[in-house]
Design a protein around this motif. Structure first.
Motif, PDB file in Angstrom:
ATOM      1  N   UNK A  33       0.828  -1.193   0.000  1.00 47.41           N
ATOM      2  CA  UNK A  33       0.000   0.000   0.000  1.00 47.41           C
ATOM      3  C   UNK A  33       0.872   1.255   0.000  1.00 47.41           C
ATOM      4  N   UNK A  34       1.902   1.259   0.826  1.00 52.36           N
ATOM      5  CA  UNK A  34       2.751   2.441   0.950  1.00 52.36           C
ATOM      6  C   UNK A  34       3.560   2.690  -0.319  1.00 52.36           C
ATOM      7  N   UNK A 111      -6.099   0.812  -4.924  1.00 52.95           N
ATOM      8  CA  UNK A 111      -6.746   1.783  -5.811  1.00 52.95           C
ATOM      9  C   UNK A 111      -6.785   3.191  -5.226  1.00 52.95           C
ATOM     10  N   UNK A 112      -7.206   3.391  -3.974  1.00 54.86           N
ATOM     11  CA  UNK A 112      -7.184   4.773  -3.448  1.00 54.86           C
ATOM     12  C   UNK A 112      -5.793   5.416  -3.525  1.00 54.86           C
ATOM     13  N   UNK A 116      -4.242   8.849  -5.496  1.00 52.98           N
ATOM     14  CA  UNK A 116      -3.821   9.929  -4.605  1.00 52.98           C
ATOM     15  C   UNK A 116      -4.834  10.251  -3.525  1.00 52.98           C
ATOM     16  N   UNK A 117      -5.644   9.265  -3.144  1.00 53.81           N
ATOM     17  CA  UNK A 117      -6.691   9.457  -2.144  1.00 53.81           C
ATOM     18  C   UNK A 117      -6.325   8.768  -0.838  1.00 53.81           C
ATOM     19  N   UNK A 118      -6.908   9.202   0.270  1.00 57.32           N
ATOM     20  CA  UNK A 118      -6.686   8.497   1.538  1.00 57.32           C
ATOM     21  C   UNK A 118      -7.241   7.080   1.442  1.00 57.32           C
ATOM     22  N   UNK A 141     -15.874   4.761  -7.219  1.00 58.71           N
ATOM     23  CA  UNK A 141     -14.632   4.298  -7.824  1.00 58.71           C
ATOM     24  C   UNK A 141     -14.739   2.786  -7.896  1.00 58.71           C
ATOM     25  N   UNK A 142     -14.603   2.238  -9.093  1.00 57.49           N
ATOM     26  CA  UNK A 142     -14.706   0.795  -9.287  1.00 57.49           C
ATOM     27  C   UNK A 142     -13.395   0.280  -9.858  1.00 57.49           C
TER      28      UNK A 142
END
Length: 161
Positions: A33-34, A111-112, A116-118, A141-142
């Motif tokens: 994730x990071x 995906x987030x 660039x989303x939290x 968002x899919x």
């Protein structure tokens, strides 16, 4: 060494083993994730005009026939950017539907971060789809997944102004 010191050192070693084990097990998830860098900062693109998006993403390129035929409405303008990696449909001259084809191997859970989303937990998780609805200004968002759980493509539906 006395009995208390031996007991204390054993307890410290047990806790150290537990901590290292947990870190080893959770480390790959956190690293995946990071390490996902934003492919597209959604907040910079959503609800923007064609001129603004050209400044952000570069010049438009022509659509292939398949993508051009799948427009949401007859009057909507649809353009491709960055060699078909990003396709944007405009409603009322604002970016409304954004299709993203990122590089191979990115897990759908990322995906987030890719946008660039939290990080939020997906509202829907299925074998072939993960969906998020908890972001302001975004309808949904899919992330459509391949059989191995990696992203095939992402479809973002914006709440156009």
């Amino acid at each position: 060494m006395n009995l208390f010191a031996t007991y204390f050192l054993n307890q410290v070693n047990i806790h150290r083993v537990i901590f290292i084990s947990l870190f080893t097990l959770l480390g790959p998830y956190q690293a995946a994730t990071a390490q996902t860098r934003p492919f597209l900062n959604l907040r910079d693109v959503a609800n923007q005009t064609q001129e603004d998006i050209t400044t952000i993403l570069g010049p438009q390129s022509s659509l292939n026939d398949k993508d051009a035929a799948s427009s949401i409405c007859a009057n909507c303008q649809k353009y491709s950017y960055q060699n078909d990696k990003i396709i944007i449909e405009y409603t009322n001259d604002m970016a409304d539907r954004i299709t993203i084809r990122p590089q191979a191997g990115i897990r759908a859970e990322a995906t987030p971060a890719l946008l660039g989303l939290p990080d939020l937990k997906a509202d829907v998780v299925r074998k072939s789809l993960s969906k998020w609805t908890g972001y302001d200004g975004v309808r949904e968002i899919s992330a459509f997944k391949k059989s191995d759980g990696t992203i095939d493509f992402v479809l973002v539906k914006v709440l156009t102004l």
